[in-house]
Design a protein around this motif. Structure first.
Motif, PDB file in Angstrom:
ATOM      1  N   PHE A 370       0.838  -1.205   0.000  1.00 35.23           N
ATOM      2  CA  PHE A 370       0.000   0.000   0.000  1.00 35.23           C
ATOM      3  C   PHE A 370       0.869   1.250   0.000  1.00 35.23           C
ATOM      4  CE2 PHE A 370      -2.014   3.281   2.706  1.00 35.23           C
ATOM      5  CZ  PHE A 370      -3.093   3.608   1.893  1.00 35.23           C
ATOM      6  N   LEU A 371       1.934   1.247   0.820  1.00 35.36           N
ATOM      7  CA  LEU A 371       2.834   2.397   0.841  1.00 35.36           C
ATOM      8  C   LEU A 371       3.507   2.588  -0.512  1.00 35.36           C
ATOM      9  CD1 LEU A 371       4.553   2.088   4.348  1.00 35.36           C
ATOM     10  CD2 LEU A 371       2.642   3.553   3.667  1.00 35.36           C
ATOM     11  N   ALA A 372       3.853   1.493  -1.180  1.00 35.86           N
ATOM     12  CA  ALA A 372       4.460   1.601  -2.514  1.00 35.86           C
ATOM     13  C   ALA A 372       3.495   2.222  -3.508  1.00 35.86           C
ATOM     14  CB  ALA A 372       4.917   0.224  -2.988  1.00 35.86           C
ATOM     15  N   ARG A 373       2.220   1.873  -3.412  1.00 39.37           N
ATOM     16  CA  ARG A 373       1.233   2.460  -4.320  1.00 39.37           C
ATOM     17  C   ARG A 373       1.079   3.957  -4.058  1.00 39.37           C
ATOM     18  NH1 ARG A 373      -1.127  -2.508  -3.088  1.00 39.37           N
ATOM     19  NH2 ARG A 373      -2.609  -1.633  -1.564  1.00 39.37           N
ATOM     20  N   LEU A 374       1.063   4.340  -2.778  1.00 38.64           N
ATOM     21  CA  LEU A 374       1.015   5.758  -2.464  1.00 38.64           C
ATOM     22  C   LEU A 374       2.263   6.475  -2.980  1.00 38.64           C
ATOM     23  CD1 LEU A 374      -0.369   5.999   1.196  1.00 38.64           C
ATOM     24  CD2 LEU A 374      -1.577   6.447  -0.932  1.00 38.64           C
ATOM     25  N   ALA A 375       3.417   5.833  -2.835  1.00 33.35           N
ATOM     26  CA  ALA A 375       4.660   6.449  -3.302  1.00 33.35           C
ATOM     27  C   ALA A 375       4.615   6.685  -4.815  1.00 33.35           C
ATOM     28  CB  ALA A 375       5.852   5.570  -2.924  1.00 33.35           C
ATOM     29  N   ARG A 377       1.990   7.258  -6.513  1.00 34.78           N
ATOM     30  CA  ARG A 377       1.094   8.377  -6.693  1.00 34.78           C
ATOM     31  C   ARG A 377       1.819   9.696  -6.441  1.00 34.78           C
ATOM     32  NH1 ARG A 377      -3.965   8.160  -2.860  1.00 34.78           N
ATOM     33  NH2 ARG A 377      -4.033   6.073  -3.821  1.00 34.78           N
ATOM     34  N   GLY A 378       2.817   9.662  -5.567  1.00 35.67           N
ATOM     35  CA  GLY A 378       3.574  10.868  -5.252  1.00 35.67           C
ATOM     36  C   GLY A 378       4.775  11.089  -6.141  1.00 35.67           C
ATOM     37  N   GLY A 379       4.935  10.272  -7.177  1.00 36.35           N
ATOM     38  CA  GLY A 379       6.015  10.490  -8.131  1.00 36.35           C
ATOM     39  C   GLY A 379       7.160   9.513  -8.047  1.00 36.35           C
ATOM     40  N   ALA A 380       7.074   8.485  -7.214  1.00 37.64           N
ATOM     41  CA  ALA A 380       8.158   7.511  -7.123  1.00 37.64           C
ATOM     42  C   ALA A 380       8.239   6.684  -8.394  1.00 37.64           C
ATOM     43  CB  ALA A 380       7.945   6.593  -5.923  1.00 37.64           C
ATOM     44  N   ASP A 381       9.456   6.405  -8.843  1.00 40.57           N
ATOM     45  CA  ASP A 381       9.613   5.505  -9.985  1.00 40.57           C
ATOM     46  C   ASP A 381       9.479   4.060  -9.515  1.00 40.57           C
ATOM     47  OD1 ASP A 381      12.062   4.847  -8.777  1.00 40.57           O
ATOM     48  OD2 ASP A 381      13.216   6.159 -10.102  1.00 40.57           O
ATOM     49  N   ALA A 402      11.580  10.183   1.441  1.00 44.16           N
ATOM     50  CA  ALA A 402      12.041  11.531   1.762  1.00 44.16           C
ATOM     51  C   ALA A 402      13.320  11.861   1.010  1.00 44.16           C
ATOM     52  CB  ALA A 402      12.252  11.662   3.271  1.00 44.16           C
ATOM     53  N   ALA A 403      14.229  10.880   0.922  1.00 45.24           N
ATOM     54  CA  ALA A 403      15.488  11.099   0.209  1.00 45.24           C
ATOM     55  C   ALA A 403      15.258  11.370  -1.270  1.00 45.24           C
ATOM     56  CB  ALA A 403      16.406   9.896   0.387  1.00 45.24           C
ATOM     57  N   ALA A 404      14.167  10.827  -1.822  1.00 39.85           N
ATOM     58  CA  ALA A 404      13.853  11.001  -3.238  1.00 39.85           C
ATOM     59  C   ALA A 404      12.879  12.146  -3.487  1.00 39.85           C
ATOM     60  CB  ALA A 404      13.280   9.698  -3.798  1.00 39.85           C
ATOM     61  N   GLY A 405      12.507  12.867  -2.441  1.00 37.83           N
ATOM     62  CA  GLY A 405      11.587  13.977  -2.615  1.00 37.83           C
ATOM     63  C   GLY A 405      10.141  13.570  -2.800  1.00 37.83           C
ATOM     64  N   VAL A 406       9.796  12.354  -2.395  1.00 41.09           N
ATOM     65  CA  VAL A 406       8.419  11.857  -2.498  1.00 41.09           C
ATOM     66  C   VAL A 406       7.731  12.074  -1.151  1.00 41.09           C
ATOM     67  CG1 VAL A 406       6.967   9.827  -2.878  1.00 41.09           C
ATOM     68  CG2 VAL A 406       9.026  10.170  -4.254  1.00 41.09           C
ATOM     69  N   PRO A 407       6.629  12.831  -1.094  1.00 43.83           N
ATOM     70  CA  PRO A 407       5.995  13.188   0.193  1.00 43.83           C
ATOM     71  C   PRO A 407       5.113  12.074   0.749  1.00 43.83           C
ATOM     72  CG  PRO A 407       4.763  14.172  -1.603  1.00 43.83           C
ATOM     73  CD  PRO A 407       5.934  13.463  -2.242  1.00 43.83           C
ATOM     74  N   ARG A 438       8.822   9.742  16.478  1.00 42.87           N
ATOM     75  CA  ARG A 438       8.828   9.536  17.932  1.00 42.87           C
ATOM     76  C   ARG A 438       9.208  10.783  18.705  1.00 42.87           C
ATOM     77  NH1 ARG A 438       8.153   4.344  19.797  1.00 42.87           N
ATOM     78  NH2 ARG A 438       8.409   2.710  18.229  1.00 42.87           N
ATOM     79  N   ALA A 439       9.889  11.702  18.017  1.00 42.02           N
ATOM     80  CA  ALA A 439      10.252  12.939  18.687  1.00 42.02           C
ATOM     81  C   ALA A 439       9.108  13.946  18.657  1.00 42.02           C
ATOM     82  CB  ALA A 439      11.486  13.547  18.029  1.00 42.02           C
ATOM     83  N   GLY A 440       8.017  13.618  17.955  1.00 39.18           N
ATOM     84  CA  GLY A 440       6.892  14.525  17.844  1.00 39.18           C
ATOM     85  C   GLY A 440       6.981  15.456  16.652  1.00 39.18           C
ATOM     86  N   THR A 441       7.973  15.285  15.784  1.00 40.89           N
ATOM     87  CA  THR A 441       8.095  16.084  14.579  1.00 40.89           C
ATOM     88  C   THR A 441       7.048  15.652  13.569  1.00 40.89           C
ATOM     89  OG1 THR A 441      10.476  16.311  14.940  1.00 40.89           O
ATOM     90  CG2 THR A 441       9.654  16.780  12.723  1.00 40.89           C
ATOM     91  N   VAL A 442       6.364  16.606  12.984  1.00 35.50           N
ATOM     92  CA  VAL A 442       5.360  16.278  11.977  1.00 35.50           C
ATOM     93  C   VAL A 442       6.058  15.861  10.694  1.00 35.50           C
ATOM     94  CG1 VAL A 442       3.440  17.156  10.604  1.00 35.50           C
ATOM     95  CG2 VAL A 442       3.668  17.854  13.003  1.00 35.50           C
ATOM     96  N   VAL A 443       5.780  14.633  10.239  1.00 38.89           N
ATOM     97  CA  VAL A 443       6.362  14.118   9.003  1.00 38.89           C
ATOM     98  C   VAL A 443       5.344  13.976   7.892  1.00 38.89           C
ATOM     99  CG1 VAL A 443       8.246  12.927  10.212  1.00 38.89           C
ATOM    100  CG2 VAL A 443       6.087  11.709   9.770  1.00 38.89           C
ATOM    101  N   GLY A 444       4.089  14.303   8.199  1.00 37.34           N
ATOM    102  CA  GLY A 444       3.043  14.273   7.200  1.00 37.34           C
ATOM    103  C   GLY A 444       1.799  14.940   7.743  1.00 37.34           C
ATOM    104  N   ARG A 445       1.106  15.714   6.904  1.00 37.77           N
ATOM    105  CA  ARG A 445      -0.126  16.335   7.344  1.00 37.77           C
ATOM    106  C   ARG A 445      -1.096  16.432   6.178  1.00 37.77           C
ATOM    107  NH1 ARG A 445       0.262  21.079  10.348  1.00 37.77           N
ATOM    108  NH2 ARG A 445       2.502  20.899  10.725  1.00 37.77           N
TER     109      ARG A 445
END
Length: 449
Positions: A370-375, A377-381, A402-407, A438-445
């Motif tokens: 499922f994550l691969a399908r979302l990726a 959709r976000g431009g992952a090759d 993140a390293a590839a710029g895919v949100p 785990r640090a509470g940083t927002v990584v997606g919204r």
């Protein structure tokens, strides 16, 4: 520590075989054991929590929510709990809390280093947990030599049917040359990380970041008090840990040789499914009665702190959702509020995004396909999508993207919001989702819809 990784905590005692609620009797677990830690009377406020995540438990068992300190050891419901919010929800379960492997390891380490410097083991040994509580632990074993000291503590999991309940956790401390710092070693029964995607480097002992920090802090305090350098090697071991680890997700995550040492609060609060869901409903009712128009369903107190920082919500607008996303959504559907924010770890909310309403490790897993399908959709090759589908953990998938710029974080948040709206079935509730580490940083919204 990053919340997007799945934890390496151990599993449940075999007594919980039904895959449903944890023990609900509220009675103490082996209260006669001489190694049970004591609880100071000032420990009454809820603490920060490790977000309950999705891979650290054995299949077919339930999972503790490591969220609050014990207010008492009797397991009786504390009727003096606040009218609403997280503290009231946690106390409403009425089950006796226990201690994490990280807290036990810190206590054993503190006792061993004290003995190494002074020749005497403190027994019981008192430690300070991340939110300031000061529990005391009795020692099960102690050994003192010329260049080493060993202390051991028995883990008491309270009413939580954790497979590590009763495990004997050893810490052996040896002095190192000045400037060496604190070095951690895995002894018998403690695992070693062999795959990427966890909050520890490959080759490291499976001692998670917060317990490491706790042990370093206590080593520094003992050194300052007794004139030590604070440069030590800490070898942690768990009697029978390799066998116990076979009942956990550790082997699947590439953590080999034993259990993990973890915990962000030092305290494990068990729950029964029915009590937790009832507490969620109670929280919604209290928020509505207080006139709150914006509430937040949080998987733990790391996400709770993030929501407070983002939106300034008061305590009685916070719902301790834990794994029960469906319980929040279905009750809010019948008892609407204007806005619901759902906040939790990336890996856990990816399960909601994929259509799972129970985020417990027994009943849902991170779907890498499922994550691969979302990726995509976000431009992952296709090459990146293939790596995502084979990732060891949700964290690894997120880092690749993140390293590839895919949100990927934003895509998961949007999909989780859309799933929440589907469950709400047109109820007049606006929804947004925050994925955090785990640090509470927002990584997606997501946007509010």
């Amino acid at each position: 520590m990053t919340e997007t990784s799945e934890p390496t905590e151990t599993g449940r005692r075999p007594t919980d075989t039904g895959g449903g609620p944890a023990e609900t009797s509220g009675g103490p677990a082996d209260t006669s054991a001489p190694t049970e830690p004591t609880v100071p009377t000032e420990m009454t406020e809820p603490t920060a929590a490790d977000e309950p995540t999705d891979t650290g438990r054995p299949a077919g068992t339930s999972e503790p929510t490591e969220t609050s300190e014990p207010a008492a050891t009797s397991g009786a419901t504390d009727t003096s709990a606040p009218a609403g919010g997280r503290g009231a929800q946690l106390k409403h379960t009425g089950l006796r809390p226990g201690w994490t492997t990280g807290a036990c390891a810190t206590a054993a380490t503190t006792a061993a280093y004290t003995a190494l410097l002074t020749g005497e083991f403190p027994d019981p040994v008192t430690i300070t947990l991340p939110r300031g509580q000061t529990p005391a632990f009795a020692l099960a074993r102690e050994e003192l030599g010329a260049e080493r000291a060993m202390a051991a503590v028995v883990k008491d999991a309270g009413d939580d049917p954790d497979v590590t309940h009763g495990a004997v956790i050893h810490a052996t401390v040896r002095p190192l040359p000045a400037g060496a710092g604190v070095v951690f070693r895995a002894g018998p029964g403690v695992g070693t990380v062999t795959r990427p995607g966890l909050p520890l480097e490959v080759g490291e002992p499976a001692v998670n970041p917060v317990p490491r920090r706790m042990m370093r802090e206590h080593i520094a305090r003992v050194a300052a008090e007794h004139g030590g350098s604070g440069d030590v090697e800490i070898t942690l071991s768990v009697e029978g840990g390799e066998e116990l680890a076979r009942s956990t997700w550790n082997p699947r995550l590439g953590i080999l040789g034993g259990l993990s040492i973890l915990g962000t609060t030092g305290i494990v609060v068990p729950y029964s499914c029915s009590a937790w869901i009832d507490s969620i409903r109670r929280g919604v009712d209290v928020a509505r009665a207080a006139g709150r128009t914006h509430v937040a369903g949080c998987t733990g107190s790391t996400s709770e702190r993030t929501v407070v920082a983002e939106y300034g919500l008061p305590e009685d607008a916070l719902l301790d959702m834990g794994d029960f996303a469906g319980a929040v959504l279905k009750y809010v559907r019948r008892h609407p509020v204007d806005r619901l924010t759902v906040c939790g770890g990336f890996a856990k909310l990816s399960k909601l995004a994929a259509g799972h309403l129970d985020l417990h490790s027994k009943r849902s897993q991170v779907d890498k396909g499922f994550l691969a399908r979302l990726a995509r959709r976000g431009g992952a090759d296709e090459a990146l999508a293939g790596r995502v589908s084979e990732a060891n953990t949700g964290l690894a998938a997120l880092q690749m993207c993140a390293a590839a710029g895919v949100p990927l974080g934003d895509l998961v948040a949007e999909a989780a919001r859309d799933e929440a709206l589907r469950v709400l079935r047109g109820a007049p509730v606006r929804v947004d989702v925050l994925c955090i580490d785990r640090a509470g940083t927002v990584v997606g919204r997501s946007t509010v819809r």
